[in-house]
Write a protein that holds these residues in place. Structure first.
Motif, PDB file in Angstrom:
ATOM      1  N   ASN A 308       1.153  -1.241   0.177  1.00  0.00           N
ATOM      2  CA  ASN A 308      -0.320  -0.187  -0.298  1.00  0.00           C
ATOM      3  C   ASN A 308       0.875   1.060   0.081  1.00  0.00           C
ATOM      4  N   ALA A 309       2.106   0.834  -0.283  1.00  0.00           N
ATOM      5  CA  ALA A 309       2.860   2.215  -0.198  1.00  0.00           C
ATOM      6  C   ALA A 309       3.030   2.753  -1.636  1.00  0.00           C
ATOM      7  N   ASP A 310       4.037   3.337  -1.738  1.00  0.00           N
ATOM      8  CA  ASP A 310       4.086   3.982  -3.701  1.00  0.00           C
ATOM      9  C   ASP A 310       5.885   3.904  -3.882  1.00  0.00           C
ATOM     10  N   ALA A 311       6.746   4.147  -2.887  1.00  0.00           N
ATOM     11  CA  ALA A 311       7.892   4.172  -2.542  1.00  0.00           C
ATOM     12  C   ALA A 311       8.059   3.670  -1.151  1.00  0.00           C
ATOM     13  N   LEU A 312       9.883   3.243  -2.110  1.00  0.00           N
ATOM     14  CA  LEU A 312      10.727   2.886  -0.548  1.00  0.00           C
ATOM     15  C   LEU A 312      11.712   3.800  -0.085  1.00  0.00           C
ATOM     16  N   VAL A 313      12.248   4.458   1.401  1.00  0.00           N
ATOM     17  CA  VAL A 313      13.012   5.202   1.206  1.00  0.00           C
ATOM     18  C   VAL A 313      14.109   4.799   2.094  1.00  0.00           C
ATOM     19  N   LEU A 314      15.468   5.053   1.768  1.00  0.00           N
ATOM     20  CA  LEU A 314      15.939   4.709   2.470  1.00  0.00           C
ATOM     21  C   LEU A 314      17.466   5.744   2.769  1.00  0.00           C
ATOM     22  N   ALA A 315      17.462   6.453   4.090  1.00  0.00           N
ATOM     23  CA  ALA A 315      18.939   7.546   3.854  1.00  0.00           C
ATOM     24  C   ALA A 315      19.890   7.076   4.286  1.00  0.00           C
ATOM     25  N   SER A 316      19.805   5.510   4.776  1.00  0.00           N
ATOM     26  CA  SER A 316      21.468   4.621   5.688  1.00  0.00           C
ATOM     27  C   SER A 316      23.179   5.362   5.028  1.00  0.00           C
ATOM     28  N   GLY A 333       7.188  -4.502  -5.370  1.00  0.00           N
ATOM     29  CA  GLY A 333       7.206  -3.850  -6.989  1.00  0.00           C
ATOM     30  C   GLY A 333       7.465  -1.919  -6.928  1.00  0.00           C
ATOM     31  N   LEU A 334       8.176  -1.621  -5.678  1.00  0.00           N
ATOM     32  CA  LEU A 334       8.322  -0.830  -5.344  1.00  0.00           C
ATOM     33  C   LEU A 334       8.959   0.027  -5.606  1.00  0.00           C
ATOM     34  N   PRO A 335       9.174   1.416  -6.509  1.00  0.00           N
ATOM     35  CA  PRO A 335      10.084   1.955  -6.822  1.00  0.00           C
ATOM     36  C   PRO A 335      11.531   2.276  -5.371  1.00  0.00           C
ATOM     37  N   VAL A 336      12.407   2.638  -5.547  1.00  0.00           N
ATOM     38  CA  VAL A 336      13.771   2.669  -4.147  1.00  0.00           C
ATOM     39  C   VAL A 336      13.857   4.163  -4.815  1.00  0.00           C
ATOM     40  N   LEU A 337      13.941   4.937  -3.481  1.00  0.00           N
ATOM     41  CA  LEU A 337      15.023   5.959  -3.708  1.00  0.00           C
ATOM     42  C   LEU A 337      15.663   6.029  -2.544  1.00  0.00           C
ATOM     43  N   TYR A 338      16.805   6.418  -2.901  1.00  0.00           N
ATOM     44  CA  TYR A 338      18.168   5.569  -1.756  1.00  0.00           C
ATOM     45  C   TYR A 338      19.654   6.667  -2.117  1.00  0.00           C
ATOM     46  N   CYS A 339      20.506   6.516  -1.603  1.00  0.00           N
ATOM     47  CA  CYS A 339      21.951   7.305  -1.378  1.00  0.00           C
ATOM     48  C   CYS A 339      23.162   6.799  -1.473  1.00  0.00           C
ATOM     49  N   ASP A 340      23.072   5.532  -1.225  1.00  0.00           N
ATOM     50  CA  ASP A 340      24.511   4.679  -0.936  1.00  0.00           C
ATOM     51  C   ASP A 340      24.402   4.528  -2.183  1.00  0.00           C
ATOM     52  N   LEU A 347      18.776  -3.259  -7.152  1.00  0.00           N
ATOM     53  CA  LEU A 347      18.348  -2.069  -7.436  1.00  0.00           C
ATOM     54  C   LEU A 347      19.405  -1.471  -8.830  1.00  0.00           C
ATOM     55  N   SER A 348      17.948  -0.992  -9.712  1.00  0.00           N
ATOM     56  CA  SER A 348      19.397  -0.562 -11.084  1.00  0.00           C
ATOM     57  C   SER A 348      18.380   0.921 -10.975  1.00  0.00           C
ATOM     58  N   PRO A 349      19.136   1.552 -12.548  1.00  0.00           N
ATOM     59  CA  PRO A 349      18.655   2.755 -13.143  1.00  0.00           C
ATOM     60  C   PRO A 349      17.292   2.751 -13.499  1.00  0.00           C
ATOM     61  N   GLU A 350      16.883   1.963 -13.512  1.00  0.00           N
ATOM     62  CA  GLU A 350      15.314   2.282 -13.988  1.00  0.00           C
ATOM     63  C   GLU A 350      14.001   1.539 -13.108  1.00  0.00           C
ATOM     64  N   SER A 351      14.669   1.019 -12.079  1.00  0.00           N
ATOM     65  CA  SER A 351      13.775   0.684 -10.318  1.00  0.00           C
ATOM     66  C   SER A 351      13.959   1.678  -9.443  1.00  0.00           C
ATOM     67  N   ALA A 352      15.581   2.078  -9.109  1.00  0.00           N
ATOM     68  CA  ALA A 352      16.049   3.040  -8.250  1.00  0.00           C
ATOM     69  C   ALA A 352      16.489   4.566  -8.859  1.00  0.00           C
ATOM     70  N   LEU A 353      16.062   5.584  -8.029  1.00  0.00           N
ATOM     71  CA  LEU A 353      16.507   6.588  -7.963  1.00  0.00           C
ATOM     72  C   LEU A 353      18.001   7.117  -6.988  1.00  0.00           C
ATOM     73  N   GLU A 373       3.804   8.919 -12.609  1.00  0.00           N
ATOM     74  CA  GLU A 373       4.169   7.971 -14.448  1.00  0.00           C
ATOM     75  C   GLU A 373       5.584   7.665 -14.174  1.00  0.00           C
ATOM     76  N   ARG A 374       6.612   8.388 -13.937  1.00  0.00           N
ATOM     77  CA  ARG A 374       7.719   7.908 -13.546  1.00  0.00           C
ATOM     78  C   ARG A 374       7.679   6.738 -11.934  1.00  0.00           C
ATOM     79  N   ARG A 375       7.049   6.702 -11.711  1.00  0.00           N
ATOM     80  CA  ARG A 375       6.527   5.657 -10.707  1.00  0.00           C
ATOM     81  C   ARG A 375       6.120   4.759 -10.566  1.00  0.00           C
ATOM     82  N   GLU A 376       5.160   4.942 -11.890  1.00  0.00           N
ATOM     83  CA  GLU A 376       4.895   2.820 -12.222  1.00  0.00           C
ATOM     84  C   GLU A 376       5.964   2.827 -13.715  1.00  0.00           C
TER      85      GLU A 376
END
Length: 412
Positions: A308-316, A333-340, A347-353, A373-376
């Motif tokens: 029921n979420a739209d994107a996973l976020v990691l800040a570690s 099927g969630l996109p991922v936002l991460y910084c490590d 992870l891949s450039p197509e599925s994660a930011l 649209e980007r998330r989908e």
């Protein structure tokens, strides 16, 4: 395939101690399904006995109320001889660098069989946020490594430190990687969940090591729970989710500041998990659309939150060794936002930011993933990653390591 008799040894309470417990449970299930015989040697406290394999309950040094990672299995010579005489194994597989590691070395030596060790945690990544972690480094250097060398009885050379360019976390972090290399030199082989860990360990080793990259796949129970869930949200907003301990090394304060700065309309941030940073984070979140779900013990509840979420976020940053929640996000099927930038599994450039680790960069990431649209499009890309994260892949890679080490041991 010949049946392999595995002694799987861990200091942490089973299976309720987080990522290591989940990894061991996945390997137990998958190896048993392949017809191998797994004996778990685990602490006798807080134990939830699995129905698979055999379990040997072992006393542990532990003070009530302390973190689970301070549990230390009894690892004396008498206990090692008793375990070695009780059951014949083909390989010893240890998962924690405390009493289990030393006990495993003694059993392997007594039975003349290979010892495989799995490094799960990136302790080198704790120093930038948890200053007390230096005591763990001193424990490795002053107690664990000397005890392991005595137990294994193998020749040893001093490891090198990685350069400051290879490890930017300071001297203590560099010492940790050298410590990992010293441990790896006292076993027949080692596994890590991510390529960057093998690269750093091998860099520090004075002689070639036998290392294997074995990512932990999605646990079948979690995979089934995700597939059973149905998305029931009807709002049109964007729900970002963070799953895991509310711990300082996760840099959730950075995540909150970035979310506030992003100011994404109709967006919310949900934290699934609990920890010692909860009070601080709740104070920071005042006035923001942020919800703290607290500790969620049920796999099905966690699966529901993911679906029921739209994107996973990691800040570690430079802390996680793999981040198991990424594989679970892929399954959902969630996109991922991460910084490590060292994280690669699932992870891949197509599925994660990937963003920078600073507040401004992560805020830009929040804004970017507010685009439906980007998330989908990113969500569709996760389908291509899932086959490589299935639990049988973990088991196949582990069995291959066992077989290679057994054959090498037989050849002398």
């Amino acid at each position: 395939m010949n049946r392999i008799r595995v002694a799987m040894i861990v200091d942490d309470f089973f299976p309720s101690s987080g990522g290591i417990g989940r990894s061991v449970q996945t390997q137990l299930e998958e190896l048993t399904a392949l017809g191998h015989e797994v004996t778990l040697i685990v602490p006798d406290r807080f134990l939830e006995k699995p129905r698979l394999g055999r379990t040997i309950e072992t006393p542990t040094y532990y003070l009530n109320g302390l973190p689970a990672h301070l549990s230390i299995l009894h690892h004396g010579d008498r206990r090692a001889r008793r375990l070695a005489s009780d059951t014949k194994f083909d390989v010893v597989h240890t998962h924690t660098e405390r009493g289990a590691l030393i006990l495993g070395a003694k059993i392997a030596k007594l039975q003349g069989i290979p010892h495989l060790h799995s490094f799960h945690a990136n302790i080198a990544g704790t120093h930038q946020t948890v200053h007390a972690a230096v005591f763990g480094t001193l424990l490795y250097q002053g107690l664990i490594i000397p005890s392991l060398r005595r137990a294994a009885g193998r020749p040893h050379k001093s490891p090198r430190l990685p350069s400051m360019r290879e490890e930017t976390g300071g001297l203590a972090a560099r010492l940790d990687w050298a410590g990992f290399a010293a441990i790896a030199a006292q076993v027949d082989g080692y596994t890590v969940p991510s390529p960057f860990m093998r690269d750093l360990i091998d860099t520090c080793a004075p002689e070639p090591l036998h290392g294997y990259v074995v990512p932990t796949g999605v646990n079948r129970t979690m995979l089934g729970a995700i597939r059973e869930q149905r998305r029931d949200r009807i709002d049109g907003g964007t729900r970002f989710i963070s799953v895991g301990r509310l711990a300082k090394e996760k840099r959730l304060d950075v995540m909150l500041r970035a979310f506030r700065r992003a100011g994404v309309p109709d967006a919310e941030l949900v934290f699934v998990g609990d920890g010692d940073q909860r009070t601080k984070l709740k104070a920071m979140a005042v006035g923001l659309p942020v919800d703290f779900r607290g500790h969620v013990p049920s796999v099905h509840r966690i699966a529901y939150e993911l679906v029921n979420a739209d994107a996973l976020v990691l800040a570690s940053y430079r802390f996680d060794s793999q981040a198991l929640v990424i594989t679970e996000a892929v399954a959902a099927g969630l996109p991922v936002l991460y910084c490590d930038d060292r994280l690669t599994v699932g992870l891949s450039p197509e599925s994660a930011l990937l963003t920078g680790p600073d507040v401004k960069s992560m805020a830009e990431g929040f804004r970017a993933l507010a685009d439906r649209e980007r998330r989908e499009k990113m969500s569709r890309a996760t389908a291509g990653l899932l086959p490589g994260l299935m639990p049988e892949r973990t088991a196949d890679a582990t069995v291959q390591a066992y077989q290679e080490l057994i054959e090498r041991k037989m050849r002398g």
